[in-house]
Write a protein that holds these residues in place. Structure first.
Motif, PDB file in Angstrom:
ATOM      1  N   GLY A  96      -3.729 -11.696   1.508  1.00 20.67           N
ATOM      2  CA  GLY A  96      -2.449 -11.589   1.769  1.00 20.67           C
ATOM      3  C   GLY A  96      -1.972 -10.975   0.429  1.00 20.67           C
ATOM      4  O   GLY A  96      -0.526 -10.421   0.633  1.00 20.67           O
ATOM      5  N   ARG A 150      -4.413  -8.899   4.437  1.00 20.34           N
ATOM      6  CA  ARG A 150      -3.144  -9.251   5.340  1.00 20.34           C
ATOM      7  C   ARG A 150      -1.957  -8.948   4.326  1.00 20.34           C
ATOM      8  O   ARG A 150      -0.834  -9.292   4.772  1.00 20.34           O
ATOM      9  CB  ARG A 150      -3.196 -10.922   5.494  1.00 20.34           C
ATOM     10  CG  ARG A 150      -4.538 -11.051   6.276  1.00 20.34           C
ATOM     11  CD  ARG A 150      -4.486 -12.246   7.044  1.00 20.34           C
ATOM     12  NE  ARG A 150      -5.401 -12.171   7.925  1.00 20.34           N
ATOM     13  CZ  ARG A 150      -5.374 -11.997   9.444  1.00 20.34           C
ATOM     14  NH1 ARG A 150      -4.320 -12.090   9.963  1.00 20.34           N
ATOM     15  NH2 ARG A 150      -6.653 -11.878  10.164  1.00 20.34           N
ATOM     16  N   GLY A 151      -2.104  -8.038   3.481  1.00 25.22           N
ATOM     17  CA  GLY A 151      -0.841  -7.455   2.783  1.00 25.22           C
ATOM     18  C   GLY A 151      -0.356  -6.237   3.418  1.00 25.22           C
ATOM     19  O   GLY A 151      -0.728  -6.077   4.387  1.00 25.22           O
ATOM     20  N   PRO A 152       0.610  -5.730   2.911  1.00 26.99           N
ATOM     21  CA  PRO A 152       1.046  -4.525   3.472  1.00 26.99           C
ATOM     22  C   PRO A 152       0.166  -3.324   3.470  1.00 26.99           C
ATOM     23  O   PRO A 152      -0.933  -3.172   2.730  1.00 26.99           O
ATOM     24  CB  PRO A 152       2.203  -4.017   2.529  1.00 26.99           C
ATOM     25  CG  PRO A 152       1.659  -4.694   1.092  1.00 26.99           C
ATOM     26  CD  PRO A 152       0.892  -5.829   1.516  1.00 26.99           C
ATOM     27  N   ALA A 153       0.214  -2.371   4.566  1.00 24.41           N
ATOM     28  CA  ALA A 153      -0.912  -1.450   4.775  1.00 24.41           C
ATOM     29  C   ALA A 153      -0.057  -0.208   5.456  1.00 24.41           C
ATOM     30  O   ALA A 153       0.428  -0.132   6.531  1.00 24.41           O
ATOM     31  CB  ALA A 153      -1.879  -1.824   5.722  1.00 24.41           C
ATOM     32  N   LEU A 154       0.359   0.747   4.706  1.00 24.93           N
ATOM     33  CA  LEU A 154       1.076   1.744   4.987  1.00 24.93           C
ATOM     34  C   LEU A 154       0.518   3.070   4.888  1.00 24.93           C
ATOM     35  O   LEU A 154      -0.239   3.244   3.842  1.00 24.93           O
ATOM     36  CB  LEU A 154       2.380   1.830   4.536  1.00 24.93           C
ATOM     37  CG  LEU A 154       2.791   1.967   3.170  1.00 24.93           C
ATOM     38  CD1 LEU A 154       4.315   2.534   2.812  1.00 24.93           C
ATOM     39  CD2 LEU A 154       2.685   0.676   2.410  1.00 24.93           C
TER      40      LEU A 154
ATOM     41  N   ILE B 138       6.822   7.804   6.052  1.00 25.71           N
ATOM     42  CA  ILE B 138       5.551   6.937   5.966  1.00 25.71           C
ATOM     43  C   ILE B 138       5.393   6.681   7.698  1.00 25.71           C
ATOM     44  O   ILE B 138       6.241   6.772   8.504  1.00 25.71           O
ATOM     45  CB  ILE B 138       5.822   5.554   5.550  1.00 25.71           C
ATOM     46  CG1 ILE B 138       6.817   4.605   5.882  1.00 25.71           C
ATOM     47  CG2 ILE B 138       6.437   5.544   4.111  1.00 25.71           C
ATOM     48  CD1 ILE B 138       6.584   3.543   6.776  1.00 25.71           C
ATOM     49  N   ALA B 139       4.238   5.898   7.990  1.00 22.09           N
ATOM     50  CA  ALA B 139       3.854   5.417   9.413  1.00 22.09           C
ATOM     51  C   ALA B 139       2.859   4.099   9.109  1.00 22.09           C
ATOM     52  O   ALA B 139       2.336   4.183   8.015  1.00 22.09           O
ATOM     53  CB  ALA B 139       3.212   6.296   9.993  1.00 22.09           C
ATOM     54  N   ALA B 140       2.976   3.278   9.776  1.00 27.69           N
ATOM     55  CA  ALA B 140       2.355   2.042   9.508  1.00 27.69           C
ATOM     56  C   ALA B 140       2.052   1.285  11.138  1.00 27.69           C
ATOM     57  O   ALA B 140       1.916   0.342  11.293  1.00 27.69           O
ATOM     58  CB  ALA B 140       2.710   1.054   8.775  1.00 27.69           C
ATOM     59  N   HIS B 147       7.255  -1.786   7.225  1.00 32.13           N
ATOM     60  CA  HIS B 147       6.691  -1.036   6.122  1.00 32.13           C
ATOM     61  C   HIS B 147       7.708   0.131   5.754  1.00 32.13           C
ATOM     62  O   HIS B 147       7.646   0.410   4.447  1.00 32.13           O
ATOM     63  CB  HIS B 147       5.463  -0.412   6.408  1.00 32.13           C
ATOM     64  CG  HIS B 147       4.317  -1.193   6.328  1.00 32.13           C
ATOM     65  ND1 HIS B 147       3.762  -1.813   7.589  1.00 32.13           N
ATOM     66  CD2 HIS B 147       3.690  -1.926   5.216  1.00 32.13           C
ATOM     67  CE1 HIS B 147       2.732  -2.818   7.064  1.00 32.13           C
ATOM     68  NE2 HIS B 147       2.573  -2.660   5.851  1.00 32.13           N
ATOM     69  N   LEU B 150      10.079  -1.622   3.409  1.00 27.90           N
ATOM     70  CA  LEU B 150       9.223  -1.906   2.441  1.00 27.90           C
ATOM     71  C   LEU B 150       9.460  -0.732   1.377  1.00 27.90           C
ATOM     72  O   LEU B 150       9.195  -0.985  -0.006  1.00 27.90           O
ATOM     73  CB  LEU B 150       7.808  -2.615   2.573  1.00 27.90           C
ATOM     74  CG  LEU B 150       6.718  -2.804   1.474  1.00 27.90           C
ATOM     75  CD1 LEU B 150       7.333  -3.897   0.649  1.00 27.90           C
ATOM     76  CD2 LEU B 150       5.537  -3.076   2.004  1.00 27.90           C
ATOM     77  N   LEU B 207       7.560 -10.907   2.604  1.00 27.20           N
ATOM     78  CA  LEU B 207       6.657 -10.270   3.297  1.00 27.20           C
ATOM     79  C   LEU B 207       5.515 -11.452   3.002  1.00 27.20           C
ATOM     80  O   LEU B 207       5.055 -11.829   2.164  1.00 27.20           O
ATOM     81  CB  LEU B 207       5.862  -8.980   2.601  1.00 27.20           C
ATOM     82  CG  LEU B 207       4.719  -8.299   3.325  1.00 27.20           C
ATOM     83  CD1 LEU B 207       4.742  -8.159   4.648  1.00 27.20           C
ATOM     84  CD2 LEU B 207       4.313  -7.378   2.498  1.00 27.20           C
ATOM     85  N   SER B 209       1.520 -13.344   4.970  1.00 25.29           N
ATOM     86  CA  SER B 209       0.503 -13.144   5.720  1.00 25.29           C
ATOM     87  C   SER B 209       0.789 -13.893   7.154  1.00 25.29           C
ATOM     88  O   SER B 209       1.721 -14.445   7.323  1.00 25.29           O
ATOM     89  CB  SER B 209      -0.720 -14.066   5.390  1.00 25.29           C
ATOM     90  OG  SER B 209      -1.275 -13.635   4.127  1.00 25.29           O
ATOM     91  N   GLY B 210       0.355 -12.930   8.353  1.00 27.99           N
ATOM     92  CA  GLY B 210       0.821 -13.177   9.567  1.00 27.99           C
ATOM     93  C   GLY B 210      -0.493 -14.180  10.223  1.00 27.99           C
ATOM     94  O   GLY B 210      -1.544 -14.068   9.958  1.00 27.99           O
ATOM     95  N   ARG B 242      -1.152  -9.300  11.529  1.00 27.85           N
ATOM     96  CA  ARG B 242      -1.805  -9.386  10.004  1.00 27.85           C
ATOM     97  C   ARG B 242      -0.661  -9.600   9.308  1.00 27.85           C
ATOM     98  O   ARG B 242      -1.095 -10.201   8.239  1.00 27.85           O
ATOM     99  CB  ARG B 242      -2.289  -7.856   9.740  1.00 27.85           C
ATOM    100  CG  ARG B 242      -3.379  -7.484  10.366  1.00 27.85           C
ATOM    101  CD  ARG B 242      -4.121  -6.576   9.671  1.00 27.85           C
ATOM    102  NE  ARG B 242      -5.763  -6.625  10.419  1.00 27.85           N
ATOM    103  CZ  ARG B 242      -6.645  -7.597  10.074  1.00 27.85           C
ATOM    104  NH1 ARG B 242      -6.336  -8.257   8.957  1.00 27.85           N
ATOM    105  NH2 ARG B 242      -7.720  -7.796  10.919  1.00 27.85           N
ATOM    106  N   ARG B 243       0.723  -9.553   9.454  1.00 28.68           N
ATOM    107  CA  ARG B 243       1.600  -9.840   8.451  1.00 28.68           C
ATOM    108  C   ARG B 243       3.016 -10.146   9.235  1.00 28.68           C
ATOM    109  O   ARG B 243       3.103  -9.916  10.372  1.00 28.68           O
ATOM    110  CB  ARG B 243       1.839  -8.805   7.255  1.00 28.68           C
ATOM    111  CG  ARG B 243       2.259  -7.366   8.052  1.00 28.68           C
ATOM    112  CD  ARG B 243       1.859  -6.437   7.202  1.00 28.68           C
ATOM    113  NE  ARG B 243       0.491  -5.830   6.865  1.00 28.68           N
ATOM    114  CZ  ARG B 243      -0.267  -5.055   7.725  1.00 28.68           C
ATOM    115  NH1 ARG B 243       0.311  -4.669   8.825  1.00 28.68           N
ATOM    116  NH2 ARG B 243      -1.504  -4.815   7.449  1.00 28.68           N
TER     117      ARG B 243
END
Lengths: 399, 250
Positions: A96, A150-154, B138-140, B147, B150, B207, B209-210, B242-243
């Motif tokens: 995470g 599980r951290g940010p992913a952009l 950005i895109a996520a 994001h 963020l 933010l 962990s999901g 995931r989050r």
């Protein structure tokens, strides 16, 4: 001053090779043999592109087939040599607390092109085509799934500055305390969209790109990926500064005076707390188009003067678009890592040697040139289509 | 937990039946927040502030982005704004047209290519606003809104003293791709003006962990966040597998 930001490990793949040693050796040798015509991507035209051999690429795991595209195969290839370090970091801080930031402009456009061609010819998309292969967010999403993060992913997509921006965001994720480690870089793959698109803008050179030459005729496309493991370690090679600006000029061309480019370079120096005299070497954006090189030469002369050694990596690896900023930062990283006995070997500026009298007389690096590497500070420029600029400064941590 | 202040917001989306005027004003969104229903996907906003030539060439995505960006910054000096543009699909409609041209062996239009990049809206905003400040696009995937927020916080980290404009917009996928994913069929734009410290709505961002699968709603994440802003709800939570993104009123 920004918090410490260590570029702790690097993996890279491009037309020069799939491992750092080969890439750096061939780069120093000025090896352009990775360029070849790709008529299937350019409606039969013969301009050379810096392509990666298909058989050099790893396969995407079957469980992640929905992300299976050439772009993500590059990311996987770039991850391989640093995967142990990345998995150690994940174990140490937790899934995470590890983020992913990827720069890309194409993602799986090439696979979408095949799917749409199939639709045109047979009435339906290719059955194996998935939206995750195409979407820009998939470049980061693939690595997050692969490593179960599980951290940010952009994904960042600001055209040719995407890969540089990914490192800027990685540093800020650490500084804000949202992550303890970030996998950051860029990946882009040759495809019809960019090949035909840049050709429609008459920006593509008929031969290998020839930046800063009086005879330059445009850019040559390339492909590849670079991935850094970015941490808060205070030792080793550090990202020292980030500079950013927008052109506010024209959707497909920069301010001819180089004002946006200069602002980006000045911002990076100010952020790093360094002066122009501190810069040992500059990796030029150097696309080889008439306008980029002309405006960039003005900006460099205005900010750094004309004595700083500089070169463009694009005659060696092509213009890797969304990955370019990360790959070119990676080549600077390799120069620092390969430093031997205090001497820093510089990436040569490979061109026809015919300086353009219309440009500011920059110090373009000759084959075999090196400088004293003590307290070396390296800068990279990335100027994106649409008017998005990012300059980065890196160097070794002070003991 | 990261403190952030929302100075203003603006949003635009058509109503589901397409018959009435689109949701646009603060009052429209407050009324919708009291009784939220799925939104529509037809129509596009007016962009009277754009020069005629630019307006004529503007795609619907550009109209969505620039309309909410300008609404959110009404009366401000827009040339001093840093910006983040977030879109899951970006200029996919333009890209698919280009790929169809390639499949038919037809020439690609340079204008189309210029508008196919993900940062086209950012570039057009910077030109329309005379804004030379930093900007990212950005895109996520499913988590694009969270994001985008963020990324705006990351810009505030780099320079806390000036605000950041976040613009989020999307439209449904082109007909030949729409079956590939499940999502609300909504055309929308939303803009948030964020600052580290300023008069406005003070929020705490988290933010985590999901665990839980994403909650299915009839509207996109960005408008779920607008629903939170336009209501008295104490917090907004957006969760993917995931989050988890969480905003609380401070």
């Amino acid at each position: 001053m920004a918090a410490p930001c260590s570029l702790a490990a690097l993996g890279m793949v491009n037309a020069l090779g799939t491992d750092r040693e080969t890439i750096w050796r061939r780069a120093l040798a000025g090896d352009q043999s990775g360029f070849r015509p790709r008529p299937e991507l350019s409606a039969g035209r013969s301009e050379p592109m810096a392509a990666i051999d298909d058989d050099a690429l790893p396969r995407i795991p079957v469980a992640l087939a929905r992300y299976a595209c050439r772009n993500n195969a590059f990311s996987l290839a770039a991850l391989e040599p640093i995967e142990d370090a990345v998995r150690d970091a994940i174990r140490a801080v937790g899934a995470g607390r590890v983020g992913v930031v990827m720069g890309t402009s194409t993602s799986g456009s090439r696979e979408c092109e095949a799917a749409i061609l199939h639709e045109y010819q047979h009435g339906s998309l290719l059955p194996e085509f998935c939206y995750e292969q195409l979407e820009l967010g998939g470049a980061a999403g693939f690595l997050a799934e692969l490593l179960d993060l599980r951290g940010p992913a952009l994904s960042i997509s600001t055209a040719c500055s995407s890969g540089a921006r990914a490192l800027a965001s990685a540093r800020s994720l650490l500084a804000l305390g949202l992550c303890d480690a970030v996998l950051a870089g860029g990946a882009d793959s040759l495809c019809g969209l960019t090949s035909h698109g840049f050709a429609s803008l008459k920006a593509v050179a008929p031969g290998i790109t020839n930046p800063f030459s009086a005879n330059r005729e445009g850019l040559s496309l390339g492909e590849g990926a670079a991935l850094f493991l970015v941490t808060r370690e205070t030792s080793g090679i550090q990202l020292l500064g980030v500079g950013e600006s927008s052109e506010a000029h024209h959707i497909s061309s920069p301010d001819p005076e180089g004002g946006g480019a200069a602002a980006s370079m000045r911002g990076a120096l100010a952020d790093a707390g360094l002066s122009p005299d501190d810069v040992t070497y500059l990796s030029l954006h150097g696309t080889g188009t008439r306008l980029n090189d002309s405006m960039e030469s003005r900006a460099v002369a205005a900010v750094l003067g004309t004595a700083t050694p500089c070169s463009s990596a694009k005659p060696l690896v092509g213009h890797c678009l969304g990955a370019a900023g990360a790959i070119e930062l990676g080549l600077c990283w390799m120069a620092l890592e390969a430093r031997n006995g205090g001497e820093l070997a510089l990436l040569p500026h490979v061109y026809d040697g015919v300086a353009d009298p219309e440009l500011a007389p920059l110090h373009l690096v000759s084959a075999g040139e090196s400088v004293s590497g003590d307290a070396a500070v390296l800068m990279t420029n990335s100027f994106g289509f649409g008017g998005n600029n990012c300059s980065l400064v890196l160097g070794e941590a002070k003991p | 937990m990261i403190p952030v202040t929302l100075r203003r917001f603006a949003a635009w989306a058509p109503r589901a039946d397409g018959a009435e005027a689109a949701l646009c004003s603060d009052a429209d969104w407050r009324a919708w927040a009291r009784d939220p229903t799925p939104l529509g996907h037809r129509g596009q906003p007016d962009v009277p502030f754009l020069e005629t030539g630019v307006r004529r060439r503007a795609t619907r995505l550009t109209r969505l982005a620039l309309r909410v960006a300008f609404d959110c910054t009404e009366g401000m000096d827009r040339s001093q704004l840093r910006s983040v543009f977030a879109s899951r699909h970006g200029a996919i409609h333009v890209a698919v047209k280009i790929l169809a041209s390639i499949a038919r062996k037809q020439a690609v239009s340079p204008l189309q290519f210029s508008h196919s990049v993900h940062n086209a809206q950012a570039g057009l905003f910077s030109i329309a606003a005379g804004d030379r400040c930093a900007s990212s696009s950005i895109a996520a995937g499913e988590d694009t809104f969270g994001h985008g927020f963020l990324e705006a916080l990351l810009h505030l980290e780099r320079a806390p003293d000036s605000p950041v404009l976040l613009v989020v917009c999307d439209e449904p996928l082109p007909d030949n791709l729409i079956h590939l994913i499940e999502e609300p069929r909504t055309t929308y734009g939303a803009a948030l003006l964020l600052a580290r410290q300023a008069p406005g709505t003070a929020l705490d961002f988290e933010l985590e962990s999901g665990q839980a699968p994403p909650k299915q709603r009839g509207w996109p994440d960005a408008l779920e966040f607008v629903r939170f802003l336009a209501s008295d709800a104490p917090e907004a939570v957006l969760e993917s597998g995931r989050r988890r993104f969480r905003w609380r009123r401070a």
